[in-house]
Scaffold this active site. Structure first.
Site, short mmCIF file in Angstrom:
data_model
loop_
_atom_site.label_atom_id
_atom_site.label_comp_id
_atom_site.label_asym_id
_atom_site.label_seq_id
_atom_site.Cartn_x
_atom_site.Cartn_y
_atom_site.Cartn_z
N ASP A 1 47.14 35.72 35.49
CA ASP A 1 47.27 35.55 36.95
C ASP A 1 48.35 34.53 37.30
O ASP A 1 48.08 33.52 37.96
CB ASP A 1 45.94 35.12 37.57
N ASP B 1 41.81 35.68 44.59
CA ASP B 1 43.19 36.16 44.52
C ASP B 1 43.97 35.90 45.81
O ASP B 1 44.52 36.83 46.42
CB ASP B 1 43.23 37.65 44.19
N PHE C 1 38.08 44.16 44.69
CA PHE C 1 36.98 45.12 44.74
C PHE C 1 36.30 45.07 46.12
O PHE C 1 36.96 44.82 47.12
CB PHE C 1 36.00 44.86 43.60
N GLU D 1 42.92 44.67 43.70
CA GLU D 1 42.89 43.22 43.84
C GLU D 1 44.30 42.64 43.73
O GLU D 1 45.30 43.37 43.71
CB GLU D 1 41.98 42.59 42.80
#
Length: 346
Positions: free
Chosen positions: A50, A174, A192, A229
């Site tokens: 990430d 996120d 999600f 996402e």
């Protein structure tokens, strides 16, 4: 490279381009001249999951997901002059914020950071959650400078920005902060549940402008579960571009993650892919996919950030290395734009 286009021809063309652009302000021009950034990256730079990135002067600052007890620490911080060679600067946090562990029981780390500069400070948003649940939160840490030698340097945690509960149709992880041309700031987030959401941020505080304002839905998939996402917004030539990751991360070589994009004329949408399908109906033009790797080494490319260097955009993301048992690694590719203004990773 197109069929019939020789390596020698490519090298000559690239040399001519570099000569014509010798005044380029991008420090990676020379580093990228002989082979791709991905081919030059230190393959032992693990794990990176990430990634978030910002350039300050001639230095790139990279932040990524980190957990308590891991060697790299909670939100590892790395720096580079050329996007190839990276120096570890230590973690942002030495321990989890108290508010985070009290609100989100069982959390072990801080995920998916986002870095930007606003109102005289660097703002690092981060996610607090446990895997597979939407009892989550987004927090904010700030510092007036990223120069560790400056007496003003020091991360200060400002705590909660927004949170979600099991009764909500969204998941507050996120985050990505977007600065619009009119001075307004927006945050996209989501994973999600009901997909990707948008809310407005107060530039003065970095917190929600109106905590009671309804969230705007930007993208979702008509599936159960809803595997979408990691949103990231940029603006170019009058369009807002929303990059998102589809399918499943965090499964090593079995990860099915990939990255798509849609665009809109307004930040609230509707976002459409290249074929005109709405992202709210599961549309998305593929930007990164494991099938693009002929060696089949890099699996699940996703959770991207866009680095906008002078004269060149880059897509910065993680992928799972099949030669290292699926370890997540940093990947960086130039992002080029087609004549009809769609991004392609090269």
């Amino acid at each position: 490279m197109t069929k019939g286009f020789s390596a020698r021809s490519a090298a000559l063309m690239l040399a001519a381009v570099l000569a014509a652009c010798s005044a380029s302000t991008s420090p990676v021009a020379d580093a990228a001249s002989e082979k791709s950034l991905n081919a030059q990256l230190d393959e032992t730079l693990l794990p990176v999951h990430d990634p978030a990135i910002i350039r300050v002067g001639d230095t790139y600052h990279l932040f990524s997901t980190g957990h308590a007890g891991e060697k790299a620490g909670i939100i590892p911080w790395r720096t580079s002059k050329d996007l190839v060679h990276w120096t570890e600067e230590g973690p942002v946090f030495v321990q989890l914020p108290t508010w985070a562990t009290e609100r989100i029981k069982g959390t072990r780390g801080l995920w998916a950071p986002d870095i930007s500069y606003s109102n005289g400070e660097y703002r690092l948003y981060y996610s607090v959650s446990t895997f597979g649940k939407n009892r989550s939160a987004i927090g904010l840490a700030v510092t007036p400078t990223l120069d560790r030698s400056d007496p003003k340097f020091g991360w200060i945690d400002r705590g909660l920005v927004i949170e979600s509960h099991p009764s909500d149709d969204y998941n507050t992880i996120d985050p990505n902060l977007f600065h619009d041309d009119d001075g307004r700031q927006w945050m996209v987030f989501g994973s999600f549940w009901g997909g990707i959401k948008l809310t407005e941020i107060d530039p003065a505080t970095g917190k929600l402008k109106d905590p009671k304002a309804p969230l705007q839905a930007l993208a979702r998939r008509p599936l159960d579960p809803d595997p979408v996402e990691a949103p990231f917004l940029i603006k170019r030539d009058g369009f807002y571009y929303l990059f998102i990751s589809y399918d499943f991360c965090c499964r090593g070589t079995k990860s099915t993650y990939y990255t798509v994009v849609g665009r809109a004329k307004a930040i609230q949408g509707p976002y459409l892919d290249r074929d005109g399908k709405p992202l709210l109906e599961g549309g998305g033009t593929v930007v990164l996919h494991a099938n693009q790797d002929p060696q089949k080494r890099w699996v699940g490319p996703g959770h991207n950030a866009i680095l906008r260097d002078p004269g060149q955009d880059y897509i910065v993301y993680h992928a799972y290395d099949a030669t290292r048992r699926g370890a997540p690694a940093l990947r960086i590719q130039p992002l080029v734009w087609t004549k009809d203004s769609w991004p392609e990773a090269r």
